[in-house]
Design an enzyme around this catalytic site. Sequence first.
Site, PDB file in Angstrom:
ATOM      1  N   HIS A 107     -14.932   5.903   5.042  1.00 22.70           N
ATOM      2  CA  HIS A 107     -14.643   7.044   3.983  1.00 22.70           C
ATOM      3  C   HIS A 107     -14.941   6.608   2.420  1.00 22.70           C
ATOM      4  O   HIS A 107     -15.268   5.519   2.015  1.00 22.70           O
ATOM      5  CB  HIS A 107     -13.022   7.340   3.822  1.00 22.70           C
ATOM      6  CG  HIS A 107     -12.078   5.977   3.452  1.00 22.70           C
ATOM      7  ND1 HIS A 107     -12.013   4.808   3.901  1.00 22.70           N
ATOM      8  CD2 HIS A 107     -11.277   5.925   2.449  1.00 22.70           C
ATOM      9  CE1 HIS A 107     -11.198   4.024   3.535  1.00 22.70           C
ATOM     10  NE2 HIS A 107     -10.769   4.930   2.506  1.00 22.70           N
ATOM     11  N   HIS A 118      -2.456  -0.111  -3.075  1.00 23.61           N
ATOM     12  CA  HIS A 118      -3.430   0.748  -3.790  1.00 23.61           C
ATOM     13  C   HIS A 118      -2.859   1.143  -5.290  1.00 23.61           C
ATOM     14  O   HIS A 118      -2.573   2.532  -5.665  1.00 23.61           O
ATOM     15  CB  HIS A 118      -3.538   2.149  -2.969  1.00 23.61           C
ATOM     16  CG  HIS A 118      -3.966   1.902  -1.648  1.00 23.61           C
ATOM     17  ND1 HIS A 118      -3.053   1.414  -0.659  1.00 23.61           N
ATOM     18  CD2 HIS A 118      -5.191   1.911  -1.069  1.00 23.61           C
ATOM     19  CE1 HIS A 118      -3.773   1.276   0.435  1.00 23.61           C
ATOM     20  NE2 HIS A 118      -4.957   1.537   0.236  1.00 23.61           N
TER      21      HIS A 118
END
Lengths: 120, 280
Positions: free
Chosen positions: B194, B59
Amino acid sequence: MEEMEEMEEPDRIPDTPLLDRPRQLRGYRLNKMAMGLGDPANRAAFRTDEPAYLDRYGLTEEEKAAVLARDWREMVRLGGNLFFILKISAVDPIRITEIGAHQAGMDHESFLRDRLGKKE
Amino acid sequence: MARIVGGLGTSHVPSIGAALDKGLRDTPEWKPFFDGYLPAREWVREHRPDVAVVVFNDHYNALFLDRVPTFAVGCAPEYHPVDEGWGPRPIPPFEGATEFAWHLLDSLVENRFDPEIIQEIKVDHGLQVPMELFWGRPSGSWPVRVVPIFVNVLQYPIPLPARLYELGQALGRAIESYDSDERFVVLGTGGLSHQLQGARAGFLNREADQRFLTEIAEEPGKLAGWSRQRYIDTFGGEGAEVIMWLVMRGALNPEVVVRHRHYFAPASMTGAGMIVMENA
């Protein structure tokens, strides 16, 4: 700038910013600045003199204002990606759900209840 | 030859790691989530895998936008936790299964997949959290060696779901052609629904998440045929990363048996899913 014009196009999926070519180009400096916060020396520099730290990455006045104001929606509009700008919250703590609520334009309590289905 | 003893799927939400670090495991908010993994932990103890191939994404902690590999295979002897802004988390480094990693690279290239080769890299919550959920945090070293497969699911264009399923099939062949008696598990990580940015932030889709947990076992070919746009629509901007489970599923046989399954929402802002499957 070419990429500035491209940013005026709407996202292909409504209200869902993806890290596509125009966003990647537009947000490169902002994201690189936030990536730097993975280094403790940079976190110290950010804490000591935030505008000077932002200048090191050549941020525009508009980008600097968004960061200094912790305007998450504006940072994303300027091409900031959440996984980068989240590192700002390591220096200046805020819950990720508060960042989410801000982007959704809701107060935190309503966001938890209406979007995430949390009771209380 | 080496053998795949199971395929494990799980979310890799960073707040899960943070909850463990802050000692929140048994709080009312987190206990039902963590308790849901207890049968899976027991399964891992019983099956004693030697090697875990972990399919995940960085990430933007170890990799930046200057170079974005679509697929990369880690061949490093060890992987330390990366500093994500709060300092490296206090967990032991992961030992790499280097011999298999090089075999995997040979095998993938011969099967027309051409990943980047990574010799030195740190790993973020995308790998850490699944390992802690299935193995528990060890006091000494981890009881299993890892081979990370990094997938770009953030910078568009991201790979097609069908391509990830094929990568999994190639991974399965690589394991089954590896001259060793070691026991392998494959971990697919990320998702489920999400969205963290934009006005749709906070989007969750509990029904689609539950359906995904059923279909990843029973109808993976159908899920592999979905478009990327359909994943984003159904699971949210960040939830589309659930396509990484297709690599894990592709490594298994067409017919599988589901041993354990769990769902909890929201873990932070995410519909958190878990599955344990074995070849039928």
